[in-house]
Design a protein around this motif. Structure first.
Motif: not given
Lengths: 294, 317
Positions: A12-23, A42-44, A209-215, A226-230
């Motif tokens: 769930l917690q990995i998926g939530a960021v994936y979803v945001l990015f893929s949306l 943009f994520f980076t 998504a990038g800002a959430f991944m930062a911490p 990496d996120f892009l390919i997924k």
């Protein structure tokens, strides 16, 4: 049992960021009919912006962690929006609905931005302090509080986007353009303006998504790749341009990844993902939630 | 067709000059540079060949890699002869392409683009997991036989030149017309009773066999291959060659390959800013000349009033 719960919580917690990015990616594809390889940049950008802004705000304003993060989040997303505007104006605007042309342009931006990031921020990974310390316990599964919070925020944004697309006038315009651009223009929808809005919303989602991944992760200049390919896998599985598809796909991929890397190893899990895509495309080329497209 | 004959004669002459140059020039770096341009040109021509049916084949890099690895295995593990290695590379790449194409060419546009992308990454990951072919670090010691080593660059340029001429001949043949017809409107092709899928598979198989051969040549000239050489980024660069050169005519793809390879080498010398320059060059090129270098030449030619020779490049559709 504990193990299964733990793996589900991870999903769930990995998926939530994936979803945001893929949306963002799927929205941009839907509206502009382009595959944006620069989405990861943009994520980076957002993660890098966080790594600069968070320590700065903490020092200059002397606030506690939550307001610092809230402010930094807003600043980072604004930075990404500004970057998105530049990329749109100097690139994609002329290659709307041109799959191959826009692909090249987006690759140009990938190289340019990645080079610039490396130039400005250097190759060393950057780390920002955690948002809130401590570990929560859900049904025997451990998850840090900040991951839990970020997971909820990501889900909230996802619902917000869903509302925007389903209920607002802009959402209607976005859907109309995605369905049939010419018919939408005949109805008086300004295609170029809607495309720009769609693109910016997509960038904003990548930025969030990038800002959430930062911490949560070490911030590097190439973390977006990496996120892009997924994300590509996610939107193919879900159906290009489909918002529910991206949400479903995001969680499916996260599940395969967390269960697969536990029971096998992570590169087998990655290959399994690609095989799944190929098989999925054979059985249902338009994806789980996609429409057949001509 | 007289214009065609002129093109064939010109390319045969160019080929002879290239081979002669590879034999005469003693400077190692210059010879290497020529080989890089030749392989880039082959890659560009093969990517463009699949663009004829309107599909962007990111798996260009994958088939190139399959050829290189096949040749590497035959030469280093089985000690097979060079000719066998090259033939096997072409055949294996062609066969894999037949299966790949038969499965994936049912979808098109963005779906084909993304699936060929996924295929390329799977193949690359497979290399890194297989220890017999060197895993992550790749294969080393792929040398041509000692007897022909001094002539190898000339042989390589000759073979690549012949393959390029062959690809052009196919493009101009009725089969090539069929490829373009599918790009314009596959329903019409279907309506006269031609299997679109089979024709598309043929197109991808031809391109991939040529790529496999090219991969074998590359492996023997570079002596070292690793999985990282055949990632999707290679296809991306090749697409940039085609786009910047101009995709209307094969000459455009070749020009783009030569131009960007030289530019890339020059920028390598400049140092760490390579990516910024390359990315910037791609974006500026796409904004300033959407039809590529050949398109720009064409426009310039029209403006100067001597459009005929340049115009004839672009106007066969």
């Amino acid at each position: 049992m504990d193990l299964t719960v733990q793996l589900i919580v991870n999903t769930l917690q990995i998926g939530a960021v994936y979803v945001l990015f893929s949306l963002g990616l799927t929205l941009i594809f839907g509206v502009m009919k382009i595959v944006n390889f620069a989405h990861g940049e943009f994520f980076t950008a957002a993660a890098l912006a966080m790594s600069v802004v968070v320590p700065w705000f903490a020092k200059a304003l002397g606030l506690s962690a939550i307001p610092v993060f809230a402010l930094s989040f807003c600043v980072s997303v604004l930075v990404v929006l500004a970057l998105g505007l530049v990329v749109y104006k100097f690139g994609f605007e002329r290659y709307l609905r041109d799959l191959i042309g826009s692909f090249i342009v987006s690759i140009g931006f990938v190289l340019l931005l990645e080079g610039l990031y490396l130039e400005i921020f250097g190759g060393a990974p950057r780390i920002i302090p955690p948002l809130i310390p401590g570990v929560a316990n859900i049904l025997g599964a451990a998850i840090t509080w900040q991951r839990l919070l970020i997971c909820f925020l990501a889900l909230a944004i996802t619902f917000g986007l869903y509302f925007l697309v389903a209920r607002t006038k802009l959402g209607l315009a976005l859907r109309a353009v995605a369905e049939d651009q010419e018919a939408a223009m005949l109805q008086g929808i300004k295609y170029r303006r809607v495309a720009l809005y769609g693109f910016l919303i997509g960038c904003g989602l990548a930025g969030a998504a990038g800002a959430f991944m930062a911490p949560l992760a070490a911030i590097t200049t190439f973390m977006g790749a990496d996120f892009l390919i997924k994300a590509f896998i996610i939107i193919i599985i879900g159906g290009l341009g489909s918002i529910p598809g991206a949400i479903l796909g995001g969680f499916i991929i996260a599940a395969i990844e967390s269960f697969g890397s536990y029971y096998f190893d992570s590169s087998t899990a990655t290959i399994a993902l690609f095989v799944l895509v190929i098989v999925g495309l054979l059985v249902r080329p338009q994806g789980i939630m996609g429409h057949a497209e001509r | 067709m007289p214009r065609d004959r002129r093109i064939y004669i010109a390319s045969a002459l160019l080929l002879c000059v290239g081979v002669a140059a590879a034999l005469i020039v003693r400077d190692d770096y210059t010879v290497k540079l020529m080989l890089w341009i030749a392989t880039s040109a082959l890659l560009a021509a093969c990517l463009r060949f699949v663009l004829l049916i309107g599909e962007l084949n990111i798996a260009t890099a994958a088939f190139y890699g399959i050829g290189a690895y096949t040749a590497g295995v035959i030469t280093t593990i089985f000690n097979g002869p060079l000719v066998l290695a090259m033939l096997a590379a072409a055949v294996v790449a062609g066969l894999v392409a037949a299966v790949f194409g038969f499965i994936t060419l049912r979808v098109k546009g963005p779906y084909f683009l993304l699936i060929s992308f996924a295929f390329t990454e799977v193949v690359r990951l497979k290399y890194t997991q297989s220890n017999i072919i060197g895993g992550n670090s790749g294969m080393i010691g792929i040398f041509p036989p000692v007897a022909i080593e001094p002539y190898y660059p000339a042989i390589m340029i000759a073979i690549i030149g012949l393959v390029l001429i062959g690809l052009y001949a196919i493009e101009r043949s009725p089969l090539g017309m069929l490829f373009k017809a599918i790009k314009s409107n596959d329903q019409i092709v279907l309506s006269v009773g031609i299997s679109v899928l089979v024709v598309k598979v043929i197109c991808v198989v031809i391109a991939s066999a040529a790529l496999g051969l090219g991969g074998a040549l590359y492996a023997h000239s570079n002596n070292v291959i690793s999985p990282g050489d055949f990632g999707f980024l290679l296809s991306v660069f090749v697409l940039a060659y085609v786009k910047i050169g101009g995709e209307e005519h094969m000459v455009g793809a070749l020009l783009g390959a030569a131009f960007l390879t030289l530019l890339g080498q020059y920028l390598m010398g400049v140092g760490a800013h390579e990516r910024i320059f390359f990315g910037g060059a791609i974006i500026i090129a796409m904004l300033v000349m959407p039809q590529g270098l050949t398109g720009l030449a064409l426009q310039l030619g029209r403006r100067l009033g001597w459009a005929t020779p340049a115009a004839s490049l672009g106007q066969h559709k």
